[in-house]
Design a protein around this motif. Sequence first.
Motif, PDB file in Angstrom:
ATOM      1  N   THR A  30       1.364   4.094  -3.051  1.00 55.77           N
ATOM      2  CA  THR A  30       1.317   5.555  -2.807  1.00 55.77           C
ATOM      3  C   THR A  30       2.371   6.312  -3.196  1.00 55.77           C
ATOM      4  O   THR A  30       2.552   7.442  -3.570  1.00 55.77           O
ATOM      5  N   ALA A  89       0.702  -1.236  -0.080  1.00 57.19           N
ATOM      6  CA  ALA A  89       0.198  -0.071   0.142  1.00 57.19           C
ATOM      7  C   ALA A  89       0.911   1.241   0.070  1.00 57.19           C
ATOM      8  O   ALA A  89       0.571   2.238  -0.622  1.00 57.19           O
ATOM      9  N   GLU A  90       2.099   1.196   0.815  1.00 59.65           N
ATOM     10  CA  GLU A  90       2.827   2.281   0.986  1.00 59.65           C
ATOM     11  C   GLU A  90       3.497   2.543  -0.577  1.00 59.65           C
ATOM     12  O   GLU A  90       3.627   3.605  -0.785  1.00 59.65           O
ATOM     13  N   LYS A 134      -3.817   1.491   6.131  1.00 57.67           N
ATOM     14  CA  LYS A 134      -2.759   1.302   7.027  1.00 57.67           C
ATOM     15  C   LYS A 134      -3.304   1.361   8.515  1.00 57.67           C
ATOM     16  O   LYS A 134      -2.858   0.323   9.264  1.00 57.67           O
ATOM     17  N   ARG A 147      -4.109   9.416  -0.425  1.00 55.61           N
ATOM     18  CA  ARG A 147      -3.525   9.373   1.114  1.00 55.61           C
ATOM     19  C   ARG A 147      -4.566   8.904   1.977  1.00 55.61           C
ATOM     20  O   ARG A 147      -4.174   8.294   3.010  1.00 55.61           O
ATOM     21  N   LEU A 169      -8.819   2.469  -3.928  1.00 57.40           N
ATOM     22  CA  LEU A 169      -7.875   2.658  -4.315  1.00 57.40           C
ATOM     23  C   LEU A 169      -7.569   2.507  -5.822  1.00 57.40           C
ATOM     24  O   LEU A 169      -6.780   3.312  -6.548  1.00 57.40           O
ATOM     25  N   TYR A 211      -5.208   5.358   1.893  1.00 52.97           N
ATOM     26  CA  TYR A 211      -3.857   4.746   2.298  1.00 52.97           C
ATOM     27  C   TYR A 211      -3.846   4.684   3.880  1.00 52.97           C
ATOM     28  O   TYR A 211      -3.560   3.682   4.526  1.00 52.97           O
TER      29      TYR A 211
END
Length: 496
Positions: free
Chosen positions: A55, A51-52, A159, A152, A111, A155
């Motif tokens: 992004t 995921a990071e 997270k 963001r 996403l 995300y």
Amino acid sequence: MKSKIDPKIVVGLALAVGVLLLTAAASFWSIRGLKVQTERVEHTYQVLQEAEAITAVLKDAQAGTRGYLLTGDTLYLRPYSMATDQLPESLARMHALTVDNPAQRARLDSLQALVEQEFRILRPLTEIRTSMSQSAMQTLLDTDRQTLKQVRMLYARIKRNELNLLAQRTELQDIFEKATPIVVLVSAVLAVLIVVWLVMKIVSELADNRRLQGELASVNAEVSRRIAQIRTLAEQVVQGDYTVKITDSAEDNLGGLAASLNRMTQTLDESFSALEKRNQELDQFAYVASHDLKAPLRGVTTIVKWIEDELSAEISPQLRTYLDQMKGRLSRLEDLINGLLAYARVGRTAQPPTPVDVAQLLGEVAELVVPPDFTLRIGPDMPTFVTDRLGLQQVFTNLLSNAVKYHHRGAGHLEVTCRDIGRCYEFRVQDDGPGIAPEYHQKIFLLFQTLRDRHTAESTGIGLSIVQKIIDEHKGSIRVESAPGQGAGFIFTWPK
């Protein structure tokens, strides 16, 4: 005496096996739980990283595009080009990692939609178009900022959810990390204790077994000694000693058997003493029969002869017929007495075994009982062996004389053959006489039984009875094979 396994050992062994199985199951469960939780923690980290990465790649693509717009240098478009290659793969990996998490899967779908929207925004900006107005470009850049902001925020939610899962899974992982050594240690200690207890019980059981084996060996030796006494008694009884006794007063089965054998030998001794007395009486009877009974017969026969000699001229034909009948009756009575004596003597006078040439023996018998007008064929396989010569001679004499006596013609053919059947020889005496109907095959061996009128053929009905008794005394057997008009074959076995 039979040794049995202690039930406690069986229970202990079953318990040990059960504890070991439980230990193995607990260890397996604990280790597997630790492995599963570790894999889940790693899975969470992978989701966070992917995921990071999505992004960051998307952010780099946006920054590179803005740099290209400001400078016009295409070098700034490299992040955008890399993003077009990397993001689809990253999204595919995210799909695979969140397949078991519906909430995250929904966020991932959102996403992916934002990523696609971002590419739709950035693609026109990567192409310098003189026709695009400044206001249109500004609109795209504003939309791009909003899209990235939403990315963001999405995300952050992904997270946050994964961090919550990470906290739960890390806590479970810690529990399994602490529990696994304890479970394995406790199980191992229990298994060791049970094994030690089992070893102690088995050692004790082995000691008991050795003690029982010693007792059993002692009992077996005593039983063997007592059985040897019983065997000695049996051998002495077989040899004719009926006064032997066994000194065994134990109150068990062998002691009872010894007492029964002692009573048996006492009874046998009394019975054989009585039998010996009866035999002596029978010997006395034979002596009286051979002297006191036959003497008057000879006297009457002599008187009849004197009457015939001195009054021959005065005897009428009818009286001569009466005298002839009287002589025939006297002769048959003497034969009957002789036959009874012979029957009584069978088996009572032991004859030492001697070598016997059966072919030669048959030749001697034929000279005595086979008339010249009869032919006797002796088979080629006649044996020579050690046996009771007198008994075998008497059997052949009676069988051949019967074949001659009951023949329906003036001359006939007789044949004696032999074959080896193992422990015995099987002899066959065959004639071509009138034969015997099957219903009389057993009757002819009975005492005083004859199939023809005693006046027609001189017969006492004792001959075949004597034959069967002699053969029975020698543990043999006899039978007849015959049918009317087909002759008769007497087959008997004689032990080697």
